[in-house]
Design an enzyme around this catalytic site. Structure first.
Site, PDB file in Angstrom:
ATOM      1  N   ASN A   1     -10.460  -2.934  -6.135  1.00 24.48           N
ATOM      2  CA  ASN A   1      -9.703  -1.872  -6.818  1.00 24.48           C
ATOM      3  C   ASN A   1     -10.278  -1.505  -8.194  1.00 24.48           C
ATOM      4  OD1 ASN A   1      -6.500  -2.866  -5.390  1.00 24.48           O
ATOM      5  ND2 ASN A   1      -7.820  -1.173  -4.785  1.00 24.48           N
TER       6      ASN A   1
ATOM      7  N   ASP B   1       0.821  -1.207   0.000  1.00 26.57           N
ATOM      8  CA  ASP B   1       0.000   0.000   0.000  1.00 26.57           C
ATOM      9  C   ASP B   1       0.864   1.270   0.000  1.00 26.57           C
ATOM     10  OD1 ASP B   1      -2.398   1.321  -0.084  1.00 26.57           O
ATOM     11  OD2 ASP B   1      -2.775   1.209   2.079  1.00 26.57           O
TER      12      ASP B   1
HETATM   13  C1  IPE Z   1      -1.229   0.284  -3.558  1.00 27.27           C
HETATM   14  O1  IPE Z   1      -1.062   1.652  -3.511  1.00 27.27           O
HETATM   15  C2  IPE Z   1      -1.397  -0.268  -4.951  1.00 27.27           C
HETATM   16  C3  IPE Z   1      -2.767  -0.673  -5.296  1.00 27.27           C
HETATM   17  C4  IPE Z   1      -3.765  -0.789  -4.461  1.00 27.27           C
HETATM   18  C5  IPE Z   1      -3.017  -0.998  -6.670  1.00 27.27           C
HETATM   19  P1  IPE Z   1      -2.301   2.636  -3.583  1.00 27.27           P
HETATM   20  O2  IPE Z   1      -2.636   2.879  -5.014  1.00 27.27           O
HETATM   21  O3  IPE Z   1      -3.424   2.112  -2.762  1.00 27.27           O
HETATM   22  O4  IPE Z   1      -1.693   3.934  -2.947  1.00 27.27           O
HETATM   23  P2  IPE Z   1      -2.376   4.897  -1.893  1.00 27.27           P
HETATM   24  O5  IPE Z   1      -2.878   4.039  -0.768  1.00 27.27           O
HETATM   25  O6  IPE Z   1      -3.492   5.593  -2.609  1.00 27.27           O
HETATM   26  O7  IPE Z   1      -1.288   5.827  -1.465  1.00 27.27           O
HETATM   27  C1  IPE Z   2      -5.355  -2.762  -0.542  1.00 28.19           C
HETATM   28  O1  IPE Z   2      -5.035  -1.421  -0.685  1.00 28.19           O
HETATM   29  C2  IPE Z   2      -5.246  -3.453  -1.839  1.00 28.19           C
HETATM   30  C3  IPE Z   2      -3.898  -3.564  -2.371  1.00 28.19           C
HETATM   31  C4  IPE Z   2      -2.808  -3.145  -1.798  1.00 28.19           C
HETATM   32  C5  IPE Z   2      -3.791  -4.238  -3.641  1.00 28.19           C
HETATM   33  P1  IPE Z   2      -6.160  -0.308  -0.923  1.00 28.19           P
HETATM   34  O2  IPE Z   2      -5.464   0.971  -1.012  1.00 28.19           O
HETATM   35  O3  IPE Z   2      -7.033  -0.711  -2.056  1.00 28.19           O
HETATM   36  O4  IPE Z   2      -7.008  -0.452   0.425  1.00 28.19           O
HETATM   37  P2  IPE Z   2      -7.996   0.551   1.150  1.00 28.19           P
HETATM   38  O5  IPE Z   2      -8.974   1.035   0.121  1.00 28.19           O
HETATM   39  O6  IPE Z   2      -7.165   1.665   1.699  1.00 28.19           O
HETATM   40  O7  IPE Z   2      -8.613  -0.273   2.239  1.00 28.19           O
HETATM   41 MG    MG Z   3      -4.034   2.347  -0.841  1.00 27.03          MG
END
Ligand code: IPE
Ligand code: IPE
Ligand code: MG
Length: 230
Positions: free
Chosen positions: A69, A21
Protein backbone atom coordinates in the site's frame (compact mmCIF):
# COMPACT_ATOMS: atom_id res chain seq x y z
CA UNK A 1 -31.24 -10.84 21.55
CA UNK A 2 -32.22 -11.82 18.02
CA UNK A 3 -28.65 -12.75 17.15
CA UNK A 4 -28.34 -14.96 20.23
CA UNK A 5 -31.28 -16.99 18.95
CA UNK A 6 -29.89 -17.00 15.41
CA UNK A 7 -26.48 -18.13 16.64
CA UNK A 8 -27.74 -20.92 18.88
CA UNK A 9 -26.10 -24.18 17.86
CA UNK A 10 -23.74 -22.42 15.47
CA UNK A 11 -20.05 -23.20 15.63
CA UNK A 12 -18.17 -19.94 16.14
CA UNK A 13 -14.79 -19.76 14.36
CA UNK A 14 -12.02 -19.11 16.84
CA UNK A 15 -9.76 -17.00 14.58
CA UNK A 16 -11.43 -14.77 11.99
CA UNK A 17 -9.36 -12.67 9.58
CA UNK A 18 -10.81 -9.82 7.52
CA UNK A 19 -9.33 -8.06 4.51
CA UNK A 20 -10.80 -4.60 5.06
CA UNK A 21 -11.34 -3.66 1.45
CA UNK A 22 -13.53 -1.10 -0.31
CA UNK A 23 -13.12 2.09 1.73
CA UNK A 24 -12.43 4.10 -1.43
CA UNK A 25 -15.31 2.62 -3.42
CA UNK A 26 -17.70 3.16 -0.52
CA UNK A 27 -16.73 6.84 -0.30
CA UNK A 28 -17.06 7.27 -4.07
CA UNK A 29 -20.58 5.86 -3.92
CA UNK A 30 -21.50 8.79 -1.65
CA UNK A 31 -19.57 11.35 -3.71
CA UNK A 32 -16.96 11.72 -0.97
CA UNK A 33 -13.13 11.66 -1.05
CA UNK A 34 -11.33 8.37 -0.35
CA UNK A 35 -10.24 9.71 3.06
CA UNK A 36 -13.89 9.73 4.15
CA UNK A 37 -14.04 6.01 3.41
CA UNK A 38 -10.90 5.42 5.46
CA UNK A 39 -12.36 7.39 8.37
CA UNK A 40 -15.60 5.39 8.38
CA UNK A 41 -13.64 2.19 7.84
CA UNK A 42 -11.46 2.96 10.85
CA UNK A 43 -14.47 3.66 13.06
CA UNK A 44 -16.18 0.49 11.84
CA UNK A 45 -13.22 -1.57 12.96
CA UNK A 46 -14.08 -0.94 16.62
CA UNK A 47 -17.79 -1.70 16.08
CA UNK A 48 -17.03 -5.00 14.36
CA UNK A 49 -14.42 -5.96 16.98
CA UNK A 50 -17.02 -5.45 19.71
CA UNK A 51 -19.51 -7.61 17.82
CA UNK A 52 -16.90 -10.31 17.16
CA UNK A 53 -16.12 -10.44 20.87
CA UNK A 54 -19.82 -10.69 21.78
CA UNK A 55 -20.30 -13.53 19.29
CA UNK A 56 -17.53 -15.53 20.98
CA UNK A 57 -14.78 -15.17 18.39
CA UNK A 58 -11.40 -15.35 20.17
CA UNK A 59 -9.19 -13.48 17.73
CA UNK A 60 -9.92 -11.06 14.90
CA UNK A 61 -6.99 -10.20 12.62
CA UNK A 62 -7.65 -7.33 10.23
CA UNK A 63 -5.66 -6.21 7.20
CA UNK A 64 -5.44 -2.44 7.53
CA UNK A 65 -2.34 -1.52 5.47
CA UNK A 66 -0.25 -3.84 3.31
CA UNK A 67 3.46 -3.75 2.47
CA UNK A 68 2.26 -2.89 -1.06
CA UNK A 69 0.00 0.00 0.00
CA UNK A 70 3.04 2.33 0.09
CA UNK A 71 2.53 2.51 -3.70
CA UNK A 72 -0.50 4.78 -3.11
CA UNK A 73 -0.40 8.58 -3.47
CA UNK A 74 1.48 10.36 -0.68
CA UNK A 75 -1.64 12.29 0.32
CA UNK A 76 -3.57 9.07 0.98
CA UNK A 77 -0.68 7.46 2.88
CA UNK A 78 -0.25 10.59 5.01
CA UNK A 79 -3.94 10.47 5.91
CA UNK A 80 -3.82 6.76 6.78
CA UNK A 81 -0.73 7.23 8.96
CA UNK A 82 -1.82 10.42 10.73
CA UNK A 83 -5.57 9.99 11.30
CA UNK A 84 -5.19 7.12 13.82
CA UNK A 85 -2.83 9.30 15.88
CA UNK A 86 -5.37 12.14 15.95
CA UNK A 87 -8.19 9.76 16.84
CA UNK A 88 -6.13 8.19 19.60
CA UNK A 89 -5.39 11.57 21.21
CA UNK A 90 -9.06 12.57 21.03
CA UNK A 91 -10.14 9.34 22.71
CA UNK A 92 -7.27 8.25 24.94
CA UNK A 93 -9.16 9.17 28.14
CA UNK A 94 -11.50 6.30 27.20
CA UNK A 95 -8.83 3.68 26.45
CA UNK A 96 -9.66 1.73 29.62
CA UNK A 97 -13.16 1.15 28.22
CA UNK A 98 -11.60 -1.23 25.69
CA UNK A 99 -12.09 -4.62 27.34
CA UNK A 100 -10.03 -6.69 24.92
CA UNK A 101 -6.41 -6.97 23.89
CA UNK A 102 -5.17 -5.00 20.87
CA UNK A 103 -2.00 -6.15 19.11
CA UNK A 104 -0.29 -5.22 15.85
CA UNK A 105 1.40 -7.34 13.18
CA UNK A 106 3.70 -5.98 10.52
CA UNK A 107 6.97 -4.16 9.90
CA UNK A 108 7.95 -1.58 12.44
CA UNK A 109 10.82 0.05 10.51
CA UNK A 110 8.78 2.12 8.04
CA UNK A 111 5.90 3.48 10.12
CA UNK A 112 6.10 7.09 11.35
CA UNK A 113 7.58 7.38 14.83
CA UNK A 114 4.46 9.13 16.22
CA UNK A 115 2.32 6.24 15.06
CA UNK A 116 4.67 3.71 16.66
CA UNK A 117 4.36 5.58 19.96
CA UNK A 118 0.55 5.39 19.77
CA UNK A 119 0.69 1.69 18.81
CA UNK A 120 2.89 1.02 21.83
CA UNK A 121 0.53 2.91 24.15
CA UNK A 122 -2.49 0.97 22.88
CA UNK A 123 -0.69 -2.36 23.26
CA UNK A 124 0.45 -1.50 26.80
CA UNK A 125 -2.99 -0.23 27.85
CA UNK A 126 -4.80 -3.37 26.70
CA UNK A 127 -2.24 -6.13 27.24
CA UNK A 128 -3.82 -7.49 30.45
CA UNK A 129 -7.26 -7.90 28.85
CA UNK A 130 -8.24 -11.48 28.20
CA UNK A 131 -10.81 -13.39 26.17
CA UNK A 132 -10.58 -11.56 22.86
CA UNK A 133 -7.76 -10.12 20.75
CA UNK A 134 -7.96 -7.62 17.92
CA UNK A 135 -4.79 -7.88 15.84
CA UNK A 136 -4.25 -5.03 13.38
CA UNK A 137 -2.01 -5.88 10.43
CA UNK A 138 -0.23 -2.65 9.52
CA UNK A 139 2.61 -2.53 6.96
CA UNK A 140 2.04 -6.26 6.92
CA UNK A 141 2.75 -8.63 4.05
CA UNK A 142 3.12 -12.39 4.09
CA UNK A 143 6.23 -12.44 1.91
CA UNK A 144 7.96 -10.18 4.42
CA UNK A 145 6.61 -12.15 7.39
CA UNK A 146 7.73 -15.54 6.08
CA UNK A 147 11.15 -14.35 4.85
CA UNK A 148 11.82 -12.62 8.20
CA UNK A 149 10.83 -15.80 10.05
CA UNK A 150 13.01 -18.06 7.87
CA UNK A 151 16.02 -15.78 8.34
CA UNK A 152 15.77 -16.21 12.11
CA UNK A 153 15.97 -20.00 11.96
CA UNK A 154 18.72 -22.57 11.77
CA UNK A 155 18.39 -25.45 9.34
CA UNK A 156 16.68 -27.87 9.16
CA UNK A 157 13.61 -25.63 9.43
CA UNK A 158 10.48 -27.29 10.82
CA UNK A 159 6.86 -26.17 10.50
CA UNK A 160 6.65 -25.57 14.25
CA UNK A 161 9.89 -23.55 14.34
CA UNK A 162 8.78 -21.38 11.44
CA UNK A 163 5.33 -20.80 12.96
CA UNK A 164 6.93 -19.73 16.23
CA UNK A 165 8.59 -16.84 14.37
CA UNK A 166 5.54 -15.64 12.42
CA UNK A 167 3.89 -12.35 13.38
CA UNK A 168 0.48 -14.08 13.47
CA UNK A 169 0.86 -17.55 14.94
CA UNK A 170 -2.66 -18.97 15.05
CA UNK A 171 -4.19 -20.64 11.98
CA UNK A 172 -7.18 -18.77 10.53
CA UNK A 173 -10.58 -20.52 10.63
CA UNK A 174 -12.57 -18.03 8.58
CA UNK A 175 -11.16 -15.48 6.13
CA UNK A 176 -13.50 -12.71 5.01
CA UNK A 177 -12.82 -10.20 2.24
CA UNK A 178 -15.19 -7.31 1.75
CA UNK A 179 -15.95 -5.36 -1.42
CA UNK A 180 -16.04 -8.10 -4.02
CA UNK A 181 -12.39 -8.86 -4.78
CA UNK A 182 -11.53 -12.56 -4.45
CA UNK A 183 -7.81 -12.56 -3.72
CA UNK A 184 -5.49 -12.58 -0.72
CA UNK A 185 -3.31 -9.59 -1.67
CA UNK A 186 -0.38 -11.01 0.36
CA UNK A 187 -2.38 -11.51 3.59
CA UNK A 188 -1.70 -14.44 5.96
CA UNK A 189 -0.61 -16.81 3.18
CA UNK A 190 0.70 -19.37 5.68
CA UNK A 191 -2.10 -19.03 8.24
CA UNK A 192 -5.01 -19.48 5.79
CA UNK A 193 -3.78 -22.89 4.56
CA UNK A 194 -6.94 -24.54 5.91
CA UNK A 195 -9.18 -21.50 6.40
CA UNK A 196 -12.65 -21.26 4.92
CA UNK A 197 -12.99 -18.27 2.58
CA UNK A 198 -15.98 -15.93 2.48
CA UNK A 199 -16.36 -13.05 0.04
CA UNK A 200 -18.98 -10.32 0.24
CA UNK A 201 -19.68 -7.41 -2.10
CA UNK A 202 -20.37 -5.16 0.90
CA UNK A 203 -17.72 -2.45 1.26
CA UNK A 204 -15.83 -2.48 4.56
CA UNK A 205 -17.38 0.74 6.05
CA UNK A 206 -20.85 -0.86 5.60
CA UNK A 207 -19.90 -4.29 7.02
CA UNK A 208 -21.95 -4.88 10.18
CA UNK A 209 -23.29 -7.46 12.60
CA UNK A 210 -25.77 -8.84 10.07
CA UNK A 211 -22.91 -9.40 7.61
CA UNK A 212 -20.70 -11.08 10.19
CA UNK A 213 -23.51 -13.39 11.30
CA UNK A 214 -24.14 -14.24 7.62
CA UNK A 215 -20.47 -15.14 7.18
CA UNK A 216 -20.55 -17.35 10.28
CA UNK A 217 -23.71 -19.08 9.09
CA UNK A 218 -22.05 -19.74 5.76
CA UNK A 219 -18.96 -21.07 7.60
CA UNK A 220 -21.23 -23.51 9.42
CA UNK A 221 -22.26 -25.05 6.09
CA UNK A 222 -18.65 -25.92 5.26
CA UNK A 223 -17.24 -29.38 5.82
CA UNK A 224 -13.68 -29.01 7.05
CA UNK A 225 -11.74 -32.20 6.42
CA UNK A 226 -8.11 -31.09 6.78
CA UNK A 227 -7.11 -33.71 4.23
CA UNK A 228 -8.91 -36.56 5.98
CA UNK A 229 -12.25 -38.20 5.28
CA UNK A 230 -14.15 -37.38 8.46
C1 IPE B 1 -9.08 -0.70 2.05
O1 IPE B 1 -9.83 0.06 1.19
C2 IPE B 1 -8.15 0.10 2.93
C3 IPE B 1 -6.73 0.03 2.56
C4 IPE B 1 -6.20 -0.80 1.70
C5 IPE B 1 -5.84 0.94 3.23
P1 IPE B 1 -9.23 0.58 -0.18
O2 IPE B 1 -8.50 1.86 0.07
O3 IPE B 1 -8.42 -0.48 -0.83
O4 IPE B 1 -10.54 0.86 -1.00
P2 IPE B 1 -10.83 0.50 -2.51
O5 IPE B 1 -10.49 -0.95 -2.69
O6 IPE B 1 -9.95 1.39 -3.34
O7 IPE B 1 -12.28 0.78 -2.70
C1 IPE C 1 -5.59 -5.25 0.46
O1 IPE C 1 -6.38 -4.34 -0.21
C2 IPE C 1 -4.87 -4.59 1.56
C3 IPE C 1 -5.70 -4.11 2.65
C4 IPE C 1 -6.99 -4.24 2.75
C5 IPE C 1 -4.99 -3.45 3.72
P1 IPE C 1 -5.87 -3.60 -1.54
O2 IPE C 1 -6.95 -2.74 -1.98
O3 IPE C 1 -4.54 -2.98 -1.28
O4 IPE C 1 -5.65 -4.85 -2.51
P2 IPE C 1 -5.57 -4.95 -4.09
O5 IPE C 1 -4.59 -3.91 -4.55
O6 IPE C 1 -6.95 -4.69 -4.61
O7 IPE C 1 -5.14 -6.36 -4.35
MG1 MG D 1 -8.78 -1.96 -2.17
Amino acid sequence: MVSVIILNNLKIPSHVAIILDGNGRWAKKYGQPRSFGHLQGGKNLFSVAKIAKELGIKKLTVYAFSTENWKRPKEEIDYLMSKPIEMYHENKHRIKEIDYKITFAGRKDRLPHDLLVVINQIVQATKENEGFELCVALDYGSYDEIITAVNQLDKPITKEALESKLMVKEPVDLLIRTSGEQRLSNFLLWQVSYAEFYFTKTHWPAFNKKELVKAIKNYNKRHRRFGGLA
